[in-house]
Design a protein around this motif. Structure first.
Motif, PDB file in Angstrom:
ATOM      1  N   SER A 176       1.389 -75.319 -22.657  1.00 54.54           N
ATOM      2  CA  SER A 176       1.156 -76.329 -20.804  1.00 54.54           C
ATOM      3  C   SER A 176       1.815 -77.270 -21.278  1.00 54.54           C
ATOM      4  CB  SER A 176       0.030 -76.243 -20.679  1.00 54.54           C
ATOM      5  OG  SER A 176      -0.426 -77.515 -21.269  1.00 54.54           O
ATOM      6  N   ARG A 177       2.606 -77.629 -19.876  1.00 54.93           N
ATOM      7  CA  ARG A 177       3.499 -79.160 -19.612  1.00 54.93           C
ATOM      8  C   ARG A 177       2.548 -80.254 -19.993  1.00 54.93           C
ATOM      9  NH1 ARG A 177       4.776 -83.256 -15.573  1.00 54.93           N
ATOM     10  NH2 ARG A 177       7.028 -83.854 -16.688  1.00 54.93           N
ATOM     11  N   TYR A 180      10.208 -77.680 -12.889  1.00 51.75           N
ATOM     12  CA  TYR A 180      10.723 -76.339 -13.436  1.00 51.75           C
ATOM     13  C   TYR A 180      10.895 -76.283 -15.337  1.00 51.75           C
ATOM     14  CZ  TYR A 180      10.962 -75.391  -8.130  1.00 51.75           C
ATOM     15  OH  TYR A 180      10.613 -75.193  -7.217  1.00 51.75           O
ATOM     16  N   TRP A 181      11.163 -77.468 -15.251  1.00 49.46           N
ATOM     17  CA  TRP A 181      11.694 -77.264 -16.759  1.00 49.46           C
ATOM     18  C   TRP A 181      11.646 -78.685 -17.198  1.00 49.46           C
ATOM     19  CZ3 TRP A 181      15.807 -80.442 -17.686  1.00 49.46           C
ATOM     20  CH2 TRP A 181      16.672 -79.945 -16.178  1.00 49.46           C
ATOM     21  N   ASP A 230      10.751 -74.137 -20.364  1.00 46.99           N
ATOM     22  CA  ASP A 230      10.279 -74.101 -19.568  1.00 46.99           C
ATOM     23  C   ASP A 230       9.009 -73.678 -18.598  1.00 46.99           C
ATOM     24  OD1 ASP A 230      13.275 -73.261 -18.013  1.00 46.99           O
ATOM     25  OD2 ASP A 230      13.207 -72.173 -19.816  1.00 46.99           O
ATOM     26  N   TYR A 231       8.406 -73.584 -17.075  1.00 47.10           N
ATOM     27  CA  TYR A 231       7.263 -73.813 -16.937  1.00 47.10           C
ATOM     28  C   TYR A 231       7.330 -72.379 -15.483  1.00 47.10           C
ATOM     29  CZ  TYR A 231       7.013 -78.137 -19.213  1.00 47.10           C
ATOM     30  OH  TYR A 231       7.633 -79.174 -20.281  1.00 47.10           O
ATOM     31  N   ASN A 232       5.684 -71.919 -16.237  1.00 48.73           N
ATOM     32  CA  ASN A 232       5.836 -70.918 -14.293  1.00 48.73           C
ATOM     33  C   ASN A 232       4.903 -71.812 -13.483  1.00 48.73           C
ATOM     34  OD1 ASN A 232       2.732 -71.574 -14.777  1.00 48.73           O
ATOM     35  ND2 ASN A 232       2.684 -69.012 -15.717  1.00 48.73           N
ATOM     36  N   LEU A 280       2.489 -74.890 -13.896  1.00 49.06           N
ATOM     37  CA  LEU A 280       3.498 -74.763 -15.616  1.00 49.06           C
ATOM     38  C   LEU A 280       2.706 -75.018 -17.011  1.00 49.06           C
ATOM     39  CD1 LEU A 280       2.397 -78.464 -13.708  1.00 49.06           C
ATOM     40  CD2 LEU A 280       4.397 -77.292 -13.884  1.00 49.06           C
ATOM     41  N   ALA A 281       2.347 -73.450 -17.164  1.00 47.41           N
ATOM     42  CA  ALA A 281       1.865 -72.997 -18.110  1.00 47.41           C
ATOM     43  C   ALA A 281       3.414 -72.558 -18.967  1.00 47.41           C
ATOM     44  CB  ALA A 281       0.907 -71.567 -18.089  1.00 47.41           C
ATOM     45  N   VAL A 282       4.167 -72.887 -19.992  1.00 46.32           N
ATOM     46  CA  VAL A 282       4.909 -72.727 -20.877  1.00 46.32           C
ATOM     47  C   VAL A 282       5.458 -71.202 -20.307  1.00 46.32           C
ATOM     48  CG1 VAL A 282       6.579 -72.771 -22.841  1.00 46.32           C
ATOM     49  CG2 VAL A 282       4.702 -74.594 -22.363  1.00 46.32           C
ATOM     50  N   LYS A 283       6.469 -71.029 -20.018  1.00 46.68           N
ATOM     51  CA  LYS A 283       7.323 -69.894 -20.175  1.00 46.68           C
ATOM     52  C   LYS A 283       8.071 -69.617 -21.139  1.00 46.68           C
ATOM     53  CE  LYS A 283       9.758 -69.483 -16.031  1.00 46.68           C
ATOM     54  NZ  LYS A 283      10.075 -69.567 -15.113  1.00 46.68           N
TER      55      LYS A 283
END
Length: 161
Positions: free
Chosen positions: A107-108, A129-130, A143-145, A148-151
């Motif tokens: 996560s962020r 966004y990142w 990069d996040y969705n 704010l979970a990590v893509k």
């Protein structure tokens, strides 16, 4: 080589034994690269989907112009490693250590705890966004969705100014 150390091969070319062996030991093949995609799009990937990792390659000339001179004589340079800590469509979750982090980076909040204050953030109207950090001469971009979970976590060299 462990998948969490694949980023140390960034800048090497597709004919280097260290790159070929690391891809093979992690279930992939350098033969997955498409010369047509590399010519037309200037990027292609070796997907290690079961591992949760993708390796980006660019033409050697493109890499030299944008990043630095590659190591090796192959036509394509490894330009980055994408880690998928939460998985994605057709990509398993990456379960190894994220480079430069001592804990989880899903996560962020965890990315900020792992890497500290970002050097750059892409944000609009409160949506993040990142984030980008510099660690040991490498760029780490997360990069996040929308939640704010990590893509992805991308480890690469920073682009030249």
């Amino acid at each position: 080589m462990n998948a969490d150390r694949l980023f140390t091969l960034v800048g090497m070319t597709d004919t280097d034994n260290d790159v070929i062996d690391a891809i093979k030991v992690n279930g992939g093949s350098i033969d997955a690269l498409s010369p047509k995609k590399l010519k037309e799009l200037t990027i292609d990937f070796v997907q290690l989907n079961d591992l949760g990792v993708a390796l980006a390659f660019t033409p050697k000339e493109f890499f030299a112009r944008n990043y630095r001179d590659p190591i090796g004589s192959g036509p394509y340079a490894m330009s980055g490693v994408f880690y998928y800590p939460n998985g994605a469509a057709k990509v398993s979750a990456y379960l190894g250590s994220i480079p430069f982090a001592t804990g989880s980076v899903g996560s962020r909040e965890e990315a900020l705890a792992a890497f500290g204050q970002p050097q750059e953030t892409e944000e609009e109207d409160g949506d993040v966004y990142w984030d980008i950090w510099m660690k040991d001469g490498r760029q780490v971009k997360v990069d996040y969705n929308d939640e704010l979970a990590v893509k992805t976590v991308l480890v690469s060299f920073p682009m030249k100014d």
